[in-house]
Write a protein that holds these residues in place. Structure first.
Motif, PDB file in Angstrom:
ATOM      1  N   MET A 187      29.598 -47.785 -14.373  1.00 61.95           N
ATOM      2  CA  MET A 187      28.661 -46.966 -14.208  1.00 61.95           C
ATOM      3  C   MET A 187      27.517 -47.383 -12.972  1.00 61.95           C
ATOM      4  SD  MET A 187      27.599 -45.847 -18.273  1.00 61.95           S
ATOM      5  CE  MET A 187      26.513 -44.515 -17.826  1.00 61.95           C
ATOM      6  N   LYS A 196      27.095 -38.930 -12.605  1.00 62.65           N
ATOM      7  CA  LYS A 196      26.473 -37.804 -13.573  1.00 62.65           C
ATOM      8  C   LYS A 196      27.572 -37.178 -13.865  1.00 62.65           C
ATOM      9  CE  LYS A 196      21.707 -37.904 -11.327  1.00 62.65           C
ATOM     10  NZ  LYS A 196      20.751 -37.154 -10.405  1.00 62.65           N
ATOM     11  N   PHE A 199      29.595 -38.659 -16.346  1.00 60.25           N
ATOM     12  CA  PHE A 199      28.662 -38.860 -17.594  1.00 60.25           C
ATOM     13  C   PHE A 199      29.181 -37.592 -18.607  1.00 60.25           C
ATOM     14  CE2 PHE A 199      24.810 -37.608 -19.826  1.00 60.25           C
ATOM     15  CZ  PHE A 199      24.965 -38.625 -20.718  1.00 60.25           C
ATOM     16  N   GLN A 226      23.106 -44.391 -19.192  1.00 60.74           N
ATOM     17  CA  GLN A 226      22.812 -43.144 -18.315  1.00 60.74           C
ATOM     18  C   GLN A 226      21.217 -42.950 -18.171  1.00 60.74           C
ATOM     19  OE1 GLN A 226      25.078 -41.434 -16.855  1.00 60.74           O
ATOM     20  NE2 GLN A 226      23.571 -40.017 -15.896  1.00 60.74           N
ATOM     21  N   CYS A 242      19.231 -36.073 -20.113  1.00 57.02           N
ATOM     22  CA  CYS A 242      19.958 -37.112 -20.929  1.00 57.02           C
ATOM     23  C   CYS A 242      19.386 -37.378 -22.372  1.00 57.02           C
ATOM     24  CB  CYS A 242      19.885 -38.461 -20.314  1.00 57.02           C
ATOM     25  SG  CYS A 242      20.738 -39.601 -21.102  1.00 57.02           S
TER      26      CYS A 242
END
Length: 323
Positions: A187, A196, A199, A226, A242
């Motif tokens: 990540m 992103k 994710f 995240q 998020c």
């Protein structure tokens, strides 16, 4: 049952874009695997267990996928994934996670000393997933070097180490639990736009595991990662997004720590956007009431940092949880 086991094994293999030749080895030929997948032949227990290793799948995950929708049988709470991770990334045992008072040369030397053995292991395997170990090791090396260098903002993108895993993950129609673990390790090295995007894929393509407790908890670690990255980038709209996903996921969580972390993270976000410290203080009240000593210590330390530093410094508190 043989045919259904075979079809489940085939589905797992194809979901990872592995060919019969990728999975086959001296213990299990491609033709024997093909016959098993089509229900024409059975495998011994020993060979079946070996097949699961070749598929980077735990017995629990295999049976979970086989039984999903057929029964209420619950396989949650297993420990095999940690064994699989160490088989994939044995060099992780050498990682101390502490670069304090070490020069870049010392850090690089320690990491580079493991490369010959690592390269030998990769060269001896024709498994395409094994090839991701070296870039992860090199990414961790560069992150540790950067952590001790105040002229850099952690995390720094390292596309030279993440391009391969990026293409692998984007090509998958659904992510297995192991794929999510690999993503968590990489990540910090992705460029923000790519990270992103991945994710979002993790949140949608792992949806089949929403009832699998170990992965459900893993998803919360991904959400924590995240959010931490978004705060490091000072990308507050992304951090807010998020948190919305995090809050929705809490509907399926009975883990108090997840709720405490969400409350504190929301307070962190609100503090940086001018809304006060109330949520952070509430989270700390709960940790004290429940006598969660470790969580209380860690969150108090982070709260003090947030109060005494600007948002531009939040990169210093970026933490990535792999398991």
């Amino acid at each position: 049952m043989i045919q259904e086991f075979g079809s489940t094994a085939k589905a797992i293999r194809q979901s990872k874009n592995l060919t019969l030749q990728n999975v086959a080895d001296e213990q299990l030929s491609a033709s024997a695997l093909s016959r098993f997948e089509t229900g024409q032949a059975d495998l011994t227990v020993t060979k079946f267990a070996h097949l699961l290793e070749r598929l980077w799948t735990t017995p629990e995950e295999f049976v979970f996928r086989y039984l999903k929708g057929k029964t209420s049988f619950d396989l949650n709470g297993y420990l095999s994934m940690s064994d699989m991770l160490m088989r994939w990334f044995p060099q992780g045992a050498l990682f101390t996670g502490n670069s304090d008072h070490q020069t870049a040369e010392v850090i690089r030397a320690k990491f580079n000393a493991a490369l010959p053995t690592l390269d030998t292991q990769i060269a001896a395997s024709h498994d395409p997933i094994k090839r991701f170990v070296r870039p992860l090791w090199e990414l961790m090396r560069e992150e540790m070097v950067a952590t001790g260098d105040v002229t850099h903002h952690f995390p720094q993108p390292h596309p030279e180490y993440t391009t391969g895993i990026q293409h692998y993950l984007m090509a998958l129609n659904d992510w297995s639990e192991f794929d999510i673990y690999m993503f968590t390790g990489f990540m910090p090295g992705f460029e923000p736009r790519i990270e992103k995007q991945l994710f979002q894929l993790a949140m949608t393509r792992a949806v089949k595991y929403q009832d699998f407790r170990s992965t459900r908890e893993l998803i919360f670690r991904v959400l924590e990662n995240q959010f931490s990255l978004c705060m490091a980038w000072c990308d507050y709209p992304a951090a807010k997004s998020c948190l919305s996903i995090y809050e929705k996921r809490l509907e399926s969580s009975t883990n108090a720590t997840n709720n405490i972390n969400f409350l504190f993270d929301r307070g962190w976000y609100r503090l940086r956007t001018g809304a006060g410290t109330e949520d952070c203080e509430h989270a700390l009240t709960v940790t004290k009431f429940l006598r969660l000593a470790d969580e209380d210590r860690d969150l108090n330390e982070l709260f003090h940092f947030i109060l005494t530093h600007d948002g531009q410094d939040d990169w210093q508190r970026t933490a990535i949880f792999i398991n």
